[in-house]
Write an enzyme that holds these catalytic residues in place. Structure first.
Site, mmCIF file in Angstrom:
data_model
loop_
_atom_site.group_PDB
_atom_site.id
_atom_site.type_symbol
_atom_site.label_atom_id
_atom_site.label_comp_id
_atom_site.label_asym_id
_atom_site.label_seq_id
_atom_site.Cartn_x
_atom_site.Cartn_y
_atom_site.Cartn_z
ATOM 1 N N VAL A 137 -3.394 -13.613 4.273
ATOM 2 C CA VAL A 137 -2.583 -14.579 5.012
ATOM 3 C C VAL A 137 -1.220 -14.809 4.354
ATOM 4 O O VAL A 137 -0.456 -15.657 4.782
ATOM 5 C CB VAL A 137 -3.293 -15.951 5.207
ATOM 6 C CG1 VAL A 137 -4.573 -15.773 6.005
ATOM 7 C CG2 VAL A 137 -3.568 -16.639 3.885
ATOM 8 N N GLU A 138 -0.953 -14.045 3.297
ATOM 9 C CA GLU A 138 0.371 -14.173 2.683
ATOM 10 C C GLU A 138 1.141 -12.862 2.911
ATOM 11 O O GLU A 138 1.637 -12.619 3.986
ATOM 12 C CB GLU A 138 0.235 -14.574 1.215
ATOM 13 C CG GLU A 138 -0.402 -15.972 1.117
ATOM 14 C CD GLU A 138 -0.463 -16.540 -0.289
ATOM 15 O OE1 GLU A 138 0.557 -16.539 -0.989
ATOM 16 O OE2 GLU A 138 -1.562 -16.995 -0.691
ATOM 17 N N MET A 139 1.175 -11.979 1.901
ATOM 18 C CA MET A 139 1.962 -10.761 2.081
ATOM 19 C C MET A 139 1.116 -9.576 2.549
ATOM 20 O O MET A 139 1.648 -8.561 3.015
ATOM 21 C CB MET A 139 2.698 -10.467 0.780
ATOM 22 C CG MET A 139 3.708 -11.577 0.464
ATOM 23 S SD MET A 139 3.981 -11.804 -1.296
ATOM 24 C CE MET A 139 5.528 -10.925 -1.473
#
Lengths: 358, 251
Positions: A137-139
């Site tokens: 859910v980030e990079m």
């Protein structure tokens, strides 16, 4: 490792040839990081002393969206220099707008934190740096894909070799470079520092001075019990985990177990790392889930005594503060904005190392 | 060896038994009281205030200037809400005795308390034990909902601006549960928790009405936040209508 030693290593045995090239140890010019007024001396792990080269490389990486799966998110996307190296959004958005569950903490002065992340799941800045890159859910860029991508990049290959010597790019090197850049992100010399440590009695407003007294007073704000102020320097955190009664759903159940996820210790349910209050006026919104919009809201929250739950920290209780006293505490926190560290913004036109402090 | 096995078997059988007992919930079903509308009655009435109405107290919102800004006009704390004719509003009236042993179905709807203008709305209300108690923050400020019950469990919850509504329940009857906001000292509300649906809060005219009561003998209590409680006994015959008047004396 000096070039001579490198040469020796190269010559000793063929078997060692590759291990020599694979060293993750930084080379180059060691950078002395001066701590600004109010902060403890800067430290770094012995196997990763910040160098001019690793710091410059780390800075480039920090701002580079290449480190995300679809090239849209950089570290700086959620730790923006314009927002005190934090995120003005309640929770951060990763690739494709995927939302996390926590508000990004500031990277400023993170070098002093004994553990990283709100739940302390990383021990070092190095360990922290790799986390968001791979987090879906980030990079969302798995580490293997990340190094493959960078190894195919001629410029990065050159920069990594300048920083770590010959050999392919590894996650260890990448994490060390980012961590070294982050160790330069020290911010102090705030109005409070000039008043409290520098002896400049005019540096803080009367309201902020009253706020400081309330901050320390265990019968009033009692803030310093966790947001520590020392005699020589002030980290404004105890580096520990506390359940202050934040993060409950409609039914009063915890939405995020916090530190408990790491320790499985019942007492750690809903406990989160005490964040530093340095530069706090720049890093709204507040709390691990960003639910409080302003510093006034935060003071009001503490006046209310949080939300009752079995793990509520014993120091959290209803506070008796007048409206003036509440405003004074806000004024005090506004005096904690430090100077922006030099060479901390996005690198311009490739890599410039000449401007860095040595 | 065989003996040992048997012993082990017996032992485990022994230890598992009480657990089994615990795991099986009581099968006694709750029997709900059915009120026959063809013979049910009504108790209505008025609550009066006999005395000099105390001067209205202006609320000081200095603790939070953001709250003060939400009001163009002065806010008053009317703890004795009597009109010129002596009719007393905001009195909680309910069936205190006469319905023991009867179970009443819970309304599906929640009883709602809103924090608006740094004020609890409504100030006085009733709820059935086990019914949903919903608390909403409509304000731009952080609030704090802190019921101070003597019988029910005490809790304290922070509720920032824009937060999801809180849903709680009071499991035991208690008249009244005082609710405060730790952040804003002037915010006060009372919730009357009763085991039956026969409760009311007097209107601006001091009126109340308890409808659809099964015929019977009842003790009706009237509670006022500063003036205390009064009770009266009344018999409701089949399809009967009874009228009560309570008078609270002031100084």
């Amino acid at each position: 490792m000096t070039p001579t030693k490198q040469f020796l290593c190269f010559g000793i045995a063929t078997a060692l040839l590759f291990s020599c090239g694979r060293s993750n140890q930084p080379l180059g010019t060691v950078l002395r990081i001066e701590a600004p007024l109010g902060l403890p001396a800067a430290t770094a792990p012995t196997d990763n002393p910040p160098t001019v080269e690793t710091v410059a490389l780390g800075r480039k990486l920090f701002y580079d969206k290449k480190l995300s799966a679809d090239g849209t998110v950089a570290c700086a996307s959620c730790h923006s220099p314009e927002a005190g190296f934090a995120d003005p959004r309640r929770v951060s958005a990763g690739i494709g707008g995927k939302l996390g569950t926590r508000n990004s903490p500031t990277v400023l002065n993170a070098a002093y934190s004994p553990v990283q992340f709100f739940d302390g799941r990383a021990k070092t800045l190095e360990e922290q740096a790799g986390g968001p890159i791979a987090n879906p859910v980030e990079m969302n860029l798995p580490h293997e894909a990340c190094v493959t991508k960078l190894n195919a990049d001629a410029e990065y290959t050159k920069l990594f070799q300048a920083a770590f010597g010959p050999g392919v790019i590894t996650m260890t090197k990448l994490e060390r470079a980012i961590a070294s850049f982050e160790r330069t992100l020290l911010s102090g010399n705030s109005a409070f520092d000039r008043y409290f440590f520098g002896g400049d009695l005019t540096a803080m407003s009367p309201a902020a001075i009253r706020g400081l007294e309330l901050f320390n007073n265990t019968k009033k704000g009692n803030c310093a019990v966790c947001h520590r102020i020392g005699a020589q320097n002030a980290p404004f955190t105890d580096g520990k985990f506390h359940n202050i009664g934040v993060g409950f759903d409609s039914d009063g159940e915890l939405t995020d177990l916090g530190r408990y996820a790491q320790t499985k210790d019942e007492r750690d349910k809903g406990a989160f790392k005490t964040p530093t209050l340095r530069n706090i006026a720049q890093t709204a919104p507040y709390m691990h889930d960003g639910r409080q919009k302003t510093l006034k809201d935060v003071v009001d929250f503490y006046v209310g005594g949080g939300t009752s739950n079995p793990q509520l920290d014993a120091e959290i209780k209803e506070l008796k503060l007048t409206g003036q006293e509440r405003a004074d505490l806000v004024a005090f926190m506004e005096s904690l904005t430090g100077e922006a560290p030099p060479n901390s913004g996005p690198p311009t036109a490739g890599l410039q190392t000449s401007g860095l402090q040595k | 060896m065989r003996q040992l096995l048997v012993a082990v078997f017996l032992l485990s059988a022994c230890t598992s038994n009480p657990e089994k007992k615990l795991a099986t919930p009581s099968t006694t079903e709750i029997v709900y009281a059915e009120v026959d509308p063809t013979i049910s009655g009504i108790i209505s009435g008025t609550v009066m205030f006999n005395g000099k109405t105390p001067p209205r107290k202006k609320v000081d919102m200095d603790e939070d200037p953001q709250c003060a800004k939400l009001h163009k006009q002065a806010v008053y704390n009317d703890s004795i809400a009597a009109n010129g004719k002596g009719n007393l509003a905001n009195v909680f009236v309910y069936v205190k005795h006469g319905l023991e042993g009867k179970n009443f179905r819970l309304p599906a709807d929640a009883v709602t308390m809103v924090q608006k203008g740094c004020w609890f709305e409504p100030r006085i209300q009733g709820i059935q034990t086990g019914q949903k108690f919903q608390v909403i923050n409509s304000d731009p400020v952080t609030h704090n909902v802190h019921p101070r019950p003597k019988i029910n469990r005490e809790w304290n919850q922070s509720q920032e601006s824009g937060a999801v509504p809180l849903i709680r329940r009071f499991s035991k009857p208690e008249v009244m549960v005082r609710v405060k906001c730790n952040i804003h000292g002037w915010m006060k509300a009372w919730v009357g928790v009763v085991e039956n649906p026969y409760y009311a809060v007097t209107t601006a005219d001091g009126n109340f009405e308890l409808k659809n009561l099964p015929p019977g003998k009842y003790t009706i209590e009237a509670w006022q936040e500063e003036l205390g409680v009064q009770e009266q006994e009344v018999v409701v015959p089949p399809s009967g209508k009874q009228t009560l008047q309570f008078t609270f004396k002031g100084e």
